[in-house]
Scaffold this motif. Structure first.
Motif, PDB file in Angstrom:
ATOM      1  N   PHE A  26       4.971  -1.048 -10.938  1.00 31.79           N
ATOM      2  CA  PHE A  26       5.052  -2.160 -11.892  1.00 31.79           C
ATOM      3  C   PHE A  26       6.474  -2.320 -12.418  1.00 31.79           C
ATOM      4  O   PHE A  26       7.010  -3.434 -12.476  1.00 31.79           O
ATOM      5  CB  PHE A  26       4.081  -1.925 -13.048  1.00 31.79           C
ATOM      6  CG  PHE A  26       4.288  -2.842 -14.223  1.00 31.79           C
ATOM      7  CD1 PHE A  26       4.009  -4.195 -14.115  1.00 31.79           C
ATOM      8  CD2 PHE A  26       4.772  -2.350 -15.431  1.00 31.79           C
ATOM      9  CE1 PHE A  26       4.208  -5.051 -15.203  1.00 31.79           C
ATOM     10  CE2 PHE A  26       4.967  -3.191 -16.514  1.00 31.79           C
ATOM     11  CZ  PHE A  26       4.680  -4.547 -16.402  1.00 31.79           C
ATOM     12  N   ILE A  27       7.102  -1.212 -12.789  1.00 31.20           N
ATOM     13  CA  ILE A  27       8.444  -1.260 -13.364  1.00 31.20           C
ATOM     14  C   ILE A  27       9.478  -1.702 -12.337  1.00 31.20           C
ATOM     15  O   ILE A  27      10.373  -2.500 -12.640  1.00 31.20           O
ATOM     16  CB  ILE A  27       8.832   0.112 -13.958  1.00 31.20           C
ATOM     17  CG1 ILE A  27       7.955   0.428 -15.173  1.00 31.20           C
ATOM     18  CG2 ILE A  27      10.306   0.144 -14.359  1.00 31.20           C
ATOM     19  CD1 ILE A  27       8.101   1.849 -15.678  1.00 31.20           C
ATOM     20  N   THR A  28       9.375  -1.228 -11.120  1.00 25.46           N
ATOM     21  CA  THR A  28      10.402  -1.481 -10.114  1.00 25.46           C
ATOM     22  C   THR A  28      10.106  -2.660  -9.201  1.00 25.46           C
ATOM     23  O   THR A  28      10.963  -3.073  -8.424  1.00 25.46           O
ATOM     24  CB  THR A  28      10.600  -0.232  -9.229  1.00 25.46           C
ATOM     25  OG1 THR A  28       9.371   0.064  -8.539  1.00 25.46           O
ATOM     26  CG2 THR A  28      11.016   0.969 -10.059  1.00 25.46           C
ATOM     27  N   ALA A 168       2.067  -5.343  -5.120  1.00 25.83           N
ATOM     28  CA  ALA A 168       1.834  -3.921  -5.406  1.00 25.83           C
ATOM     29  C   ALA A 168       0.868  -3.752  -6.572  1.00 25.83           C
ATOM     30  O   ALA A 168      -0.026  -2.887  -6.533  1.00 25.83           O
ATOM     31  CB  ALA A 168       3.157  -3.222  -5.705  1.00 25.83           C
ATOM     32  N   ASP A 169       1.015  -4.588  -7.605  1.00 25.92           N
ATOM     33  CA  ASP A 169       0.124  -4.506  -8.762  1.00 25.92           C
ATOM     34  C   ASP A 169      -1.306  -4.867  -8.381  1.00 25.92           C
ATOM     35  O   ASP A 169      -2.271  -4.281  -8.895  1.00 25.92           O
ATOM     36  CB  ASP A 169       0.612  -5.440  -9.865  1.00 25.92           C
ATOM     37  CG  ASP A 169       1.964  -5.036 -10.422  1.00 25.92           C
ATOM     38  OD1 ASP A 169       2.364  -3.883 -10.192  1.00 25.92           O
ATOM     39  OD2 ASP A 169       2.615  -5.869 -11.081  1.00 25.92           O
ATOM     40  N   ILE A 170      -1.445  -5.848  -7.486  1.00 24.26           N
ATOM     41  CA  ILE A 170      -2.779  -6.242  -7.024  1.00 24.26           C
ATOM     42  C   ILE A 170      -3.430  -5.098  -6.251  1.00 24.26           C
ATOM     43  O   ILE A 170      -4.594  -4.752  -6.469  1.00 24.26           O
ATOM     44  CB  ILE A 170      -2.704  -7.509  -6.163  1.00 24.26           C
ATOM     45  CG1 ILE A 170      -2.228  -8.703  -7.012  1.00 24.26           C
ATOM     46  CG2 ILE A 170      -4.046  -7.828  -5.525  1.00 24.26           C
ATOM     47  CD1 ILE A 170      -1.888  -9.929  -6.215  1.00 24.26           C
ATOM     48  N   LYS A 171      -2.673  -4.484  -5.350  1.00 26.33           N
ATOM     49  CA  LYS A 171      -3.209  -3.379  -4.551  1.00 26.33           C
ATOM     50  C   LYS A 171      -3.552  -2.175  -5.425  1.00 26.33           C
ATOM     51  O   LYS A 171      -4.546  -1.481  -5.179  1.00 26.33           O
ATOM     52  CB  LYS A 171      -2.195  -2.972  -3.477  1.00 26.33           C
ATOM     53  CG  LYS A 171      -2.009  -4.007  -2.381  1.00 26.33           C
ATOM     54  CD  LYS A 171      -0.925  -3.574  -1.406  1.00 26.33           C
ATOM     55  CE  LYS A 171      -0.721  -4.616  -0.315  1.00 26.33           C
ATOM     56  NZ  LYS A 171       0.388  -4.236   0.596  1.00 26.33           N
ATOM     57  N   ASN A 172      -2.718  -1.930  -6.424  1.00 32.80           N
ATOM     58  CA  ASN A 172      -2.954  -0.796  -7.328  1.00 32.80           C
ATOM     59  C   ASN A 172      -4.037  -1.078  -8.364  1.00 32.80           C
ATOM     60  O   ASN A 172      -4.453  -0.174  -9.085  1.00 32.80           O
ATOM     61  CB  ASN A 172      -1.664  -0.433  -8.072  1.00 32.80           C
ATOM     62  CG  ASN A 172      -0.605   0.165  -7.177  1.00 32.80           C
ATOM     63  OD1 ASN A 172      -0.916   0.795  -6.167  1.00 32.80           O
ATOM     64  ND2 ASN A 172       0.657  -0.026  -7.531  1.00 32.80           N
TER      65      ASN A 172
END
Length: 222
Positions: A26-28, A168-172
């Protein structure tokens, strides 16, 4: 790491070791294929300094002023979201760090600490980031709270009428701690097993119809 980090890249490596993958991503991370993110990084790397030799550098002064406020170096802390995912004190710790370095912190609209908590934590000069919401009265209320708590400027974010698809946020299936800035003012819904928490919240509160005309309303508030 065997030694204390001494530059930004080493801090990033340390963060990757310590933070849960969900929060590190999320941060990167950026949106979609992260093309713009990579271009921004490369553009920053292309900035060079022209050396000046045979100049007296025994006394160096990097201080400057931003909107009349003197800071030690021409570097401010940009508004970034939800600092408690990286530190238990969240934005309060960030504000103290800004004060120690004599620079300005822009408190994020999606802070895990309230405007009041950050304002009372130290004597640093603070600005406040503002998103224009579907609930315009909430935006107005936040501006007034920022002013009454000594925030010296409003930093209007206008380039995100809709949240980019952060893959990435969706996958996580990203889950984030509560935002304290607008707690009790608007209701937000977390996702139900699909997508990311950020995506579902942003789509519910952000105003995709935000245009230049709205700036006149904000000026009247300020």
């Amino acid at each position: 790491m065997e030694q204390e980090p001494v530059n930004v890249s080493e801090f990033q490596k340390l963060a990757k070791q310590i933070l849960p993958k969900m929060y590190y991503d999320f941060i990167t991370g950026g949106a979609d294929d992260e093309y713009t993110l990579r271009e921004n990084i490369e553009a920053f790397r292309r900035i060079t300094f022209r050396p000046r030799v045979l100049v007296d550098v025994s006394r160096i002064n990097l201080s400057t002023t931003i909107l009349g406020h003197k800071i030690s170096v021409p570097i401010m802390l940009a508004p970034t979201a939800r600092h408690k995912i990286a530190h238990p004190e969240g934005e309060v710790a960030t504000a103290r760090a800004a004060a120690a370095c004599n620079t300005i912190m822009v408190l994020s609209f999606t802070s895990n600490c309230t405007l009041e908590e950050v304002a009372s934590s130290c004597d640093a000069v603070r600005f406040f980031q503002l998103y224009v919401l579907k609930r315009r009265d909430v935006s107005a209320h936040l501006v007034q709270r920022a002013e009454s708590n000594g925030y010296k400027a409003i930093v209007l974010t206008a380039d995100r009428p809709r949240l980019g698809q952060r893959e990435a946020d969706i996958k996580n299936r990203l889950l984030l701690p509560k935002v304290k800035i607008y707690e009790g003012l608007i209701s937000t819904k977390s996702h139900s097993g699909k997508g990311s928490d950020l995506e579902s919240i942003a789509s519910g509160i952000m105003d995709a119809s935000f245009t230049w005309k709205v700036l006149t309303i904000i000026q009247c508030i300020v």
